[in-house]
Design a protein around this motif. Structure first.
Motif, PDB file in Angstrom:
ATOM      1  N   GLY A   1     -15.034 -34.590-144.705  1.00 38.98           N
ATOM      2  CA  GLY A   1     -14.633 -35.967-144.961  1.00 38.98           C
ATOM      3  C   GLY A   1     -15.172 -36.883-143.884  1.00 38.98           C
ATOM      4  O   GLY A   1     -16.072 -36.518-143.139  1.00 38.98           O
ATOM      5  N   GLU A   2     -14.609 -38.080-143.783  1.00 31.66           N
ATOM      6  CA  GLU A   2     -14.996 -39.016-142.737  1.00 31.66           C
ATOM      7  C   GLU A   2     -14.824 -38.351-141.381  1.00 31.66           C
ATOM      8  O   GLU A   2     -13.902 -37.591-141.177  1.00 31.66           O
ATOM      9  CB  GLU A   2     -14.091 -40.257-142.802  1.00 31.66           C
ATOM     10  N   ALA A   3     -15.747 -38.648-140.461  1.00 33.24           N
ATOM     11  CA  ALA A   3     -15.702 -38.130-139.093  1.00 33.24           C
ATOM     12  C   ALA A   3     -15.762 -36.615-139.039  1.00 33.24           C
ATOM     13  O   ALA A   3     -15.332 -35.997-138.078  1.00 33.24           O
ATOM     14  CB  ALA A   3     -14.445 -38.625-138.367  1.00 33.24           C
TER      15      ALA A   3
ATOM     16  N   ARG B   1      -5.505 -35.340-125.367  1.00 31.10           N
ATOM     17  CA  ARG B   1      -6.087 -35.072-126.676  1.00 31.10           C
ATOM     18  C   ARG B   1      -5.073 -35.466-127.724  1.00 31.10           C
ATOM     19  O   ARG B   1      -4.003 -34.835-127.844  1.00 31.10           O
ATOM     20  CB  ARG B   1      -6.423 -33.579-126.790  1.00 31.10           C
ATOM     21  N   ALA B   2      -5.373 -36.518-128.470  1.00 34.61           N
ATOM     22  CA  ALA B   2      -4.441 -36.984-129.495  1.00 34.61           C
ATOM     23  C   ALA B   2      -5.235 -37.405-130.708  1.00 34.61           C
ATOM     24  O   ALA B   2      -6.222 -38.111-130.593  1.00 34.61           O
ATOM     25  CB  ALA B   2      -3.635 -38.166-128.968  1.00 34.61           C
ATOM     26  N   TYR B   3      -4.824 -36.937-131.865  1.00 34.32           N
ATOM     27  CA  TYR B   3      -5.475 -37.390-133.091  1.00 34.32           C
ATOM     28  C   TYR B   3      -4.487 -37.278-134.231  1.00 34.32           C
ATOM     29  O   TYR B   3      -3.569 -36.468-134.219  1.00 34.32           O
ATOM     30  CB  TYR B   3      -6.737 -36.582-133.386  1.00 34.32           C
ATOM     31  N   ASN B   4      -4.709 -38.114-135.210  1.00 32.29           N
ATOM     32  CA  ASN B   4      -3.856 -38.108-136.393  1.00 32.29           C
ATOM     33  C   ASN B   4      -4.727 -37.738-137.585  1.00 32.29           C
ATOM     34  O   ASN B   4      -5.582 -38.520-137.989  1.00 32.29           O
ATOM     35  CB  ASN B   4      -3.246 -39.507-136.562  1.00 32.29           C
ATOM     36  N   PRO B   5      -4.523 -36.542-138.143  1.00 37.54           N
ATOM     37  CA  PRO B   5      -5.393 -36.108-139.239  1.00 37.54           C
ATOM     38  C   PRO B   5      -5.303 -37.023-140.455  1.00 37.54           C
ATOM     39  O   PRO B   5      -6.208 -37.055-141.284  1.00 37.54           O
ATOM     40  CB  PRO B   5      -4.895 -34.708-139.583  1.00 37.54           C
ATOM     41  N   GLU B   6      -4.222 -37.788-140.554  1.00 36.42           N
ATOM     42  CA  GLU B   6      -4.065 -38.684-141.698  1.00 36.42           C
ATOM     43  C   GLU B   6      -4.912 -39.947-141.535  1.00 36.42           C
ATOM     44  O   GLU B   6      -5.336 -40.545-142.496  1.00 36.42           O
ATOM     45  CB  GLU B   6      -2.601 -39.108-141.862  1.00 36.42           C
ATOM     46  N   ASP B   7      -5.111 -40.347-140.298  1.00 35.82           N
ATOM     47  CA  ASP B   7      -5.794 -41.616-140.064  1.00 35.82           C
ATOM     48  C   ASP B   7      -6.638 -41.511-138.797  1.00 35.82           C
ATOM     49  O   ASP B   7      -6.161 -41.730-137.691  1.00 35.82           O
ATOM     50  CB  ASP B   7      -4.753 -42.742-139.927  1.00 35.82           C
TER      51      ASP B   7
ATOM     52  N   ASN C   1     -11.488 -39.404-128.209  1.00 31.55           N
ATOM     53  CA  ASN C   1     -10.864 -38.460-129.146  1.00 31.55           C
ATOM     54  C   ASN C   1     -11.644 -38.364-130.451  1.00 31.55           C
ATOM     55  O   ASN C   1     -11.766 -37.281-131.026  1.00 31.55           O
ATOM     56  CB  ASN C   1      -9.417 -38.864-129.414  1.00 31.55           C
ATOM     57  N   ARG C   2     -12.182 -39.492-130.922  1.00 35.63           N
ATOM     58  CA  ARG C   2     -12.984 -39.446-132.156  1.00 35.63           C
ATOM     59  C   ARG C   2     -14.264 -38.658-131.933  1.00 35.63           C
ATOM     60  O   ARG C   2     -14.663 -37.861-132.764  1.00 35.63           O
ATOM     61  CB  ARG C   2     -13.329 -40.868-132.613  1.00 35.63           C
TER      62      ARG C   2
END
Lengths: 98, 308
Positions: free
Chosen positions: B83-85, B167-173, B181-182
């Motif tokens: 998907g994206e990214a 390290r922080a990411y939200n798989p939904e957004d 992080n991106r």
């Protein structure tokens, strides 16, 4: 390793390349040279290609292991896909289609 | 007639090709991306040397024909729908599980607690370049590793001058994450793609993990972690520090570069074998009464897990 392929090139350029490279098929030249000599040979191609087209490829220390550059009009155009060099095949521009 | 297609070894391939848009099809036996560029213009065809790539990442905006998937499978190339990214949606292409002896071997190592601990210790030893402290459980080793990883992130962020708040990411957004992080997310996605291709090519199951469990790619995460901090993490931080206009492309270029420099594709399958060999048990032999193939397997150029 160095390979040059010429299409529609004038005989004088073909003879010139045969000075340094081996013509293993019509318009296909092979040899092993340094970067400086390669650039020198490519200068000759640029000077003498006229309406023809040329591609030169050589060993390179990248992921593909080789690098290439082109000159003159051809349906095959190099394409860069995130660092991978591929070739795109463009259709001949046909008036009825444009 | 041309002889049949066969896979070639992973170590001789390019790591990844990303396909952004277009219809993927087979033209004259070649794997091509057809970019229509509108209805009135004839399409541009781009050939992808599918058999010379470890894994092809299909981004949103691509369509794949049946023949193209069949060709990818025949030459042992993993197709990954992302998907994206680079966030994975679905994956297929070269199916795993081609080697029962290897799957049983891997499963036995994972099922036996003492064997599993040996494998986990070997993973940490390869990753950190030193043996982990003795007499620790897998749980304790994970705790030690977690602290070490957080410190490594901080040190690398400092080295490249990147503002780092964990390290922080939200798989939904994905877009809400910060730039480092991106970059890290798309870089690790690239590493996972290559690692999955290698795990399948070596004939092992991506789901049977030793440190990670419960995911379809647990073993892939285990193996990828060995290389992560020497390859994609510094690459991602370096890209984040340079603040490029197109971070995703910059990350891919950086990953490609670091994969080549660290000879990742050459190392990854031998390293998998070395990790599993740490269990010090022989590969299971076929039971005596088992029936071998009636038609012998053809000679194979590719890796053990490739279907000839």
């Amino acid at each position: 390793m160095l390979v040059i392929v010429l299409e529609n090139a004038p005989p004088r350029l073909r003879g010139r390349l045969a000075v340094w490279l081996l013509e293993v098929r019509a318009g296909v030249y092979v040899g092993t040279y340094s970067r400086r000599v390669r650039e020198h040979i490519w200068n000759q191609v640029e000077a003498g290609i006229e309406n023809g087209n040329a591609v030169m490829m050589w060993y390179a220390n990248n992921e593909a292991g080789f690098e290439f550059q082109t000159l003159g009009p051809n349906r095959r155009l190099p394409a860069d896909w995130d660092g991978v060099r591929l070739v795109s095949f463009h259709p001949n521009a046909d008036e009825s289609d444009v | 007639m041309l002889p049949p297609l066969k896979p070639i070894p992973i170590k001789e391939r390019l790591s990844i090709v990303f396909v952004e848009k277009g219809e993927i099809d087979v033209v004259d036996g070649a794997f091509v991306v057809v970019d229509s560029q509108g209805f009135r213009v004839r399409p541009v065809l781009t050939h992808i040397p599918v058999g010379g790539v470890a894994c092809i990442m299909l981004e949103p905006g691509t369509r794949v024909s049946h023949r193209a998937v069949a060709l990818a499978a025949r030459v042992g190339t993993l197709l990954v729908w992302v998907g994206e990214a680079g966030v994975r949606l679905y994956s297929s292409g070269q199916p795993g599980g081609a080697r029962a002896d290897r799957l049983l071997y891997q499963a036995r190592l994972a099922l036996d607690e003492s064997l599993r601990l040996k494998v986990v210790r070997k993973m940490y030893a390869l990753r950190f370049g030193e043996d982990p402290p003795a007499r620790r459980s897998v749980e304790q080793l994970r705790g030690i590793e977690g602290a070490r990883v957080r410190r490594t992130y901080q040190l690398l962020a400092q080295k490249f001058g990147v503002k780092w708040s964990g390290r922080a990411y939200n798989p939904e957004d994905w877009d809400v994450s910060d730039l480092p992080n991106r970059c890290l997310s798309s870089a690790t996605a690239a590493l996972y793609g290559v690692t999955e291709a290698a795990v399948l090519a070596a004939g092992y199951a991506p789901a049977v993990g030793f440190i990670h469990t419960g995911k379809a790619l647990s073993f892939v995460y285990d193996v990828a972690d060995i290389y992560k901090f020497d390859t994609v993490v510094p690459a991602a931080f370096q890209v984040a520090a340079s603040n490029p206009s197109n971070p995703e492309r910059a990350v891919r270029l950086a990953c490609r570069d670091i994969f080549r420099k660290t000879r990742l594709l050459e190392r990854i399958i031998p390293d998998i074998e070395e990790i599993l060999a740490a269990g010090e048990i022989p590969r299971p032999e076929a039971p005596q009464e088992s029936v071998g193939p009636a038609i012998p397997n053809p000679e194979n150029l590719g890796d053990a897990g490739h279907r000839a």
